[in-house]
Motif scaffolding. Structure first.
Motif, short mmCIF file in Angstrom:
data_model
loop_
_atom_site.label_atom_id
_atom_site.label_comp_id
_atom_site.label_asym_id
_atom_site.label_seq_id
_atom_site.Cartn_x
_atom_site.Cartn_y
_atom_site.Cartn_z
N LYS A 1 1.98 10.04 -1.23
CA LYS A 1 0.75 11.18 -1.18
C LYS A 1 -0.37 10.07 -1.22
N LYS A 2 -0.40 9.10 -2.23
CA LYS A 2 -1.47 8.22 -2.11
C LYS A 2 -0.99 6.66 -2.87
N VAL A 3 -1.48 5.48 -2.32
CA VAL A 3 -1.19 4.44 -2.83
C VAL A 3 -2.49 3.61 -3.34
N TYR A 4 -2.57 3.29 -4.69
CA TYR A 4 -3.50 2.15 -5.05
C TYR A 4 -3.09 0.81 -4.72
N LEU A 5 -4.13 0.07 -3.95
CA LEU A 5 -3.58 -1.49 -4.12
C LEU A 5 -4.51 -2.28 -5.14
#
Ligand code: FAD
Length: 299
Positions: A164-168
């Protein structure tokens, strides 16, 4: 007495075994885990010459079967030390001592850890070092990738397709990885860059439920509600057991030239465990061949 003992059954070690056997020597491979090394869980290899697509498992199995089919012996034992007795070497594992004429150290490298409290405990319970291996467990969920090199960028791109979401999260504001890949990630709506930041804590009992991220410029912390943390901050060798036998560089890699000779007669090295620029399957295989032929020629 065995002619050649190879420490590690990754690409370098198994290739060395093939060349050693074909040179008419007896070969014993000692492996701490399973055969195949780092590549074994990779779903698709696309850059091995002559093989457009192959899974890491199929590739490693073919290599293992080729080496053992030719006559190399394989034992599942971690090598704890190697004793240099001049013309012979004694290889020590927990259960056995093996005498041989030459040793090839092909111990590879392992993923670097963040060094956080409970990191080990949460591996497989939210913490992973391999997005392509474990990403599918996090389908539709929110995850983070920590790192700034090509692996971190590739992991983030891969996960952005299924999560759903990816923090880098990266400790600087510039990436070491390819600029083109950074731009592609910026265009993805479900990827959020968290720059000048580090992961300072892990939240959750039994399974990861979130991470604490510290802004390196302000010192402020915030919590990100992720169920997965993919650590992609590089690799490190595991050569301390051989530090009195061969020279290690400041990062712990075995020092040897392109000829794979260490400074110690009868001790050779091959693959990711040695000081080198490019760590890939092709270079590991090349090292395995070079080291084995050198070892056999010197016996
Ligand atoms: C997720 C991932 C994907 C990758 N994808 C690619 C790709 O697509 N293409 C590519 O070219 N490269 C790829 N690589 C890099 C490639 O896997 C490595 O360059 C290659 O595996 C190095 O081979 P090696 O034999 O030197 O070491 P390794 O594969 O690390 O094998 C070393 C072996 O030695 C064993 N060992 C270590 N210490 C001891 C000891 N004391 N006693 C006994 N055994 C020991 C280890 O258990 C291990 O099995 C990838 C790497 C990773 C992590």
């Amino acid at each position: 007495m065995t002619d050649l003992i190879i420490v590690g059954a990754g690409t370098a070690g198994l290739t060395a075994a093939i060349y050693g056997i074909r040179a008419g020597k007896s070969v014993l491979i000692l492996e701490a885990k399973t055969y195949g090394g780092q590549i074994v869980n990779t779903p698709d290899i696309e850059n091995y010459p002559g093989l457009a697509h192959i899974s890491g498992f199929d590739y490693a199995t073919a290599l293992y079967e080729q080496a053992t089919g030719l006559g190399a012996k394989f034992r599942n034992e971690r090598v704890l030390s190697v004793e240099d007795k001049g013309k012979t070497k004694v290889v020590h594992t927990r259960r056995h001592e093996y005498e041989c004429k030459a040793v090839i150290l092909a111990t590879g490298a392992k993923n670097r850890q963040l060094g956080l409290d409970r990191e080990e405990e949460l591996v497989g319970k939210g913490i992973s070092y391999c997005a392509t291996c474990d990403g599918s467990f996090f389908k539709g969920q929110t995850v983070a990738v920590n790192g700034g090199g090509n692996t971190a960028l590739e992991d983030a791109a891969y996960l952005a397709e299924i999560c759903k979401k990816v923090y880098l999260i990266h400790s600087r504001d510039q990436f070491r990885g390819d600029a083109a890949d950074v731009e592609k990630l910026r265009e993805k709506e479900n990827v959020e860059f968290v720059l000048n930041a580090s992961v300072s804590g892990l939240i959750g009992e039994g399974h990861l439920a979130g991470i604490v991220v510290k802004d390196k410029l302000t010192g402020n912390t915030r919590e990100l509600p992720v169920s997965g943390l993919f650590v992609a901050i590089g690799q490190e060798p595991d050569n301390q057991a051989f530090s009195s036998l061969v020279r290690l560089d400041p990062s712990g890699y075995i020092q040897a030239g392109e000829d794979c000779l260490t400074g110690t007669p009868g001790i050779y090295t091959a693959g990711d465990c040695r000081t080198k620029k490019v760590r890939q399957l092709t270079t590991a295989a090349a090292d395995g061949a070079v080291a084995a032929l050198a070892a056999c020629a010197d016996m």
